[in-house]
Design an enzyme around this catalytic site. Structure first.
Site, PDB file in Angstrom:
ATOM      1  N   ARG A 166     -21.249   2.209   4.191  1.00 14.40           N
ATOM      2  CA  ARG A 166     -20.863   2.822   2.917  1.00 14.40           C
ATOM      3  C   ARG A 166     -19.607   2.173   2.333  1.00 14.40           C
ATOM      4  NH1 ARG A 166     -20.411   8.851   4.614  1.00 14.40           N
ATOM      5  NH2 ARG A 166     -20.106   7.903   6.662  1.00 14.40           N
TER       6      ARG A 166
ATOM      7  N   ASP B 220     -13.805  16.431   3.816  1.00 15.01           N
ATOM      8  CA  ASP B 220     -14.920  16.360   2.871  1.00 15.01           C
ATOM      9  C   ASP B 220     -15.881  17.532   3.066  1.00 15.01           C
ATOM     10  OD1 ASP B 220     -13.716  14.033   2.176  1.00 15.01           O
ATOM     11  OD2 ASP B 220     -15.313  12.701   2.867  1.00 15.01           O
TER      12      ASP B 220
ATOM     13  N   GLU C 127     -17.631  14.710  -1.333  1.00 17.90           N
ATOM     14  CA  GLU C 127     -17.374  13.654  -0.361  1.00 17.90           C
ATOM     15  C   GLU C 127     -16.590  12.523  -1.026  1.00 17.90           C
ATOM     16  OE1 GLU C 127     -18.503  13.512   2.943  1.00 17.90           O
ATOM     17  OE2 GLU C 127     -19.266  15.579   2.772  1.00 17.90           O
TER      18      GLU C 127
ATOM     19  N   SER D 123     -10.187  13.727   9.522  1.00 18.46           N
ATOM     20  CA  SER D 123     -11.225  13.369   8.568  1.00 18.46           C
ATOM     21  C   SER D 123     -11.815  11.992   8.833  1.00 18.46           C
ATOM     22  CB  SER D 123     -10.634  13.397   7.142  1.00 18.46           C
ATOM     23  OG  SER D 123     -11.557  12.926   6.193  1.00 18.46           O
ATOM     24  N   GLY D 124     -13.108  11.880   8.569  1.00 21.73           N
ATOM     25  CA  GLY D 124     -13.758  10.579   8.566  1.00 21.73           C
ATOM     26  C   GLY D 124     -13.566   9.871   7.238  1.00 21.73           C
TER      27      GLY D 124
ATOM     28  N   LYS E 111     -12.527  12.272  16.289  1.00 22.02           N
ATOM     29  CA  LYS E 111     -12.071  13.578  15.801  1.00 22.02           C
ATOM     30  C   LYS E 111     -11.647  14.473  16.961  1.00 22.02           C
ATOM     31  CE  LYS E 111     -14.130  14.154  11.258  1.00 22.02           C
ATOM     32  NZ  LYS E 111     -14.756  15.135  10.368  1.00 22.02           N
TER      33      LYS E 111
ATOM     34  N   ASP F 194     -11.866  19.623   8.898  1.00 24.07           N
ATOM     35  CA  ASP F 194     -12.462  18.446   8.286  1.00 24.07           C
ATOM     36  C   ASP F 194     -12.088  18.505   6.806  1.00 24.07           C
ATOM     37  OD1 ASP F 194     -14.250  16.253   7.821  1.00 24.07           O
ATOM     38  OD2 ASP F 194     -15.700  17.706   7.061  1.00 24.07           O
TER      39      ASP F 194
ATOM     40  N   ASP G 156     -18.146  20.605   8.924  1.00 22.85           N
ATOM     41  CA  ASP G 156     -19.470  20.855   8.337  1.00 22.85           C
ATOM     42  C   ASP G 156     -20.556  19.893   8.802  1.00 22.85           C
ATOM     43  OD1 ASP G 156     -20.105  18.913   5.503  1.00 22.85           O
ATOM     44  OD2 ASP G 156     -18.327  18.642   6.728  1.00 22.85           O
TER      45      ASP G 156
ATOM     46  N   ASN H 194     -20.683  14.777  12.667  1.00 22.35           N
ATOM     47  CA  ASN H 194     -19.536  14.068  13.235  1.00 22.35           C
ATOM     48  C   ASN H 194     -18.408  15.004  13.634  1.00 22.35           C
ATOM     49  OD1 ASN H 194     -18.965  14.590  10.477  1.00 22.35           O
ATOM     50  ND2 ASN H 194     -17.399  12.986  10.465  1.00 22.35           N
TER      51      ASN H 194
END
Length: 409
Positions: A232, A189, A196, A275-276, A320, A187, A343, A346
């Site tokens: 967001r 962030d 983030e 990554s998101g 993911k 991941d 972390d 998600n």
């Protein structure tokens, strides 16, 4: 000389200051006897040598003992010789247990040893894997019963010890499977980088606190990630697209990240990120680290402005896991040989489908499903879990002219 029925075994334990010639003298003494080597182990700690040699003997064990004692006395080295019945060869350890801490106290290690003993698990060997930035110890252990229940009990028991003594404990199956991992994804962030990205972008719109609160809820698993992402990103509407380069230039790697990627590449791993966050922000970093695979969301830009929307498929929790499978398929590696590090909530699906899932300073929802959980802010601890030692990392760096012991690289 093959060991014959009725042979006796002789364990020779040599201790003393480490110096050239000790092994040569011992083997010279054994060469004139009717013995065959069964096992040899040596360790040096702060200049003190301990060398154990197990042999099968068809000759006179008392004569063997006399010869060995005389040889070691000639070079000022202590020796203990123990004669016993023939025994079967040792079986490979069933699990690797890696203990990481700053520090690892004697009290914590006592608790670990007591938990293992209470479960009928034998410690076969112990070695140090790191002294910086954490102390790392690798225990190769043999579980009394090799079944799912015993495996689960071992993990549960050691997790309780870790929580109670402020150390991280990672458990992996031993054998070839541990050394067969070849794909790893991180991941981004709060894992590969500090902070983030969505919050960094939101700060440019004066909405950082609002977005941070939503991010925290999503990472804890309290909000649907896709819904929270759209919520967001919407606050970014109208921002000049130049903020993307601004944020990309401000990214800070997690301590140990560069060392980790560099070492994994040396070991032949295919390394990627899932990554998101956003491709436009992390592509430069992925190129710099020479990553093999990148999956992330894409921000929509029109007329030089962010629209507050993402385009294409959303890389969410399910996305993911799908991306990890795609990466493994791309390089022809089965899922059992993959590693995922993350972390947040998600990352649950991704860590669950990986051969080894590592939670890095993670929220409780992820720690519960991970194979290993790290609570110290150094990403190179991932290497120690894999059995790579700090000395091996530094030796390779020195050979390539890389600065040693620089924690922020």
């Amino acid at each position: 000389m093959a060991k014959e029925p009725g042979d006796t075994t002789v364990l020779i334990t040599v201790t003393g200051p480490d110096k050239p010639g000790v092994t040569s003298v011992l083997m010279g003494a054994l060469a004139g006897q009717r013995v065959s080597l069964l096992d040899v182990e040596q360790v040096v700690i702060r200049g003190r040598l301990t060398l154990g040699v197990l042999v099968a003997s068809v000759g006179d064990p008392e004569r063997l003992q006399e010869v060995v004692e005389q040889a070691m006395a000639s070079i000022g080295i202590d020796v203990i010789v123990e004669v016993g019945p023939a025994s079967a060869g040792r079986r490979p350890a069933s699990h690797a247990v890696v203990v990481l801490g700053s520090p690892v106290t004697a009290k914590a290690f006592r608790a670990i040893a007591a938990e293992l003993a209470g479960q009928g698990t034998n410690i076969d060997s112990i070695r140090g894997v790191a002294d910086y930035p954490l102390t790392g110890l690798e225990l190769m252990v043999s579980v009394g019963r090799d079944d799912v229940a015993a495996d689960s009990a071992l993990r549960k028991g050691l997790a309780a010890v870790a929580a109670g003594h402020g150390v991280d404990i990672a458990i992996e199956r031993g054998g070839l499977a541990r050394r067969a991992k070849r794909v790893i994804v991180f991941d981004v962030d709060s894992t590969l980088i500090q902070g983030e990205v969505i919050e960094m972008l939101a700060a440019r719109a004066g909405r950082e606190a609002e977005v941070a609160a939503v991010t925290e809820a999503a990472m804890r698993g309290e909000l649907d990630f896709t819904e929270s992402l759209h919520q967001r990103v919407a606050v970014l509407a109208g921002l000049d697209a130049a903020v993307i380069d601004d944020v990309a230039g401000s990214l800070q790697l997690t301590p140990g990240a560069r060392t980790t990627i560099r070492t994994l590449h040396r070991l032949g791993y295919h390394c990627g990120v899932v990554s998101g966050g956003f491709r436009q922000v992390i592509d430069g970093l992925a190129h710099e680290l020479e990553l093999d695979f990148v999956r992330a969301n894409t921000l929509e830009i029109k007329d030089g402005k962010l629209t507050g929307r993402v385009i294409g498929d959303v890389i969410d929790r399910a996305g993911k896991a799908k991306a990890l499978r795609a990466f493994a398929d791309q390089v022809g590696v089965p899922m059992e040989q993959t590693i995922a590090v993350g972390d947040g909530a998600n990352d649950i699906d991704m860590l669950s489908v990986a051969g080894l899932g590592i939670a890095f300073n993670a929220k409780p929802a992820l720690r519960e499903v991970a194979d290993a959980a790290l609570s110290h802010p150094f990403l190179d601890a991932v290497l120690f879990i894999l059995g790579v030692t700090r000395d091996e990392i530094e030796a390779a760096d020195a050979a390539d002219g890389v600065l040693r012991r620089v924690p922020l690289a």
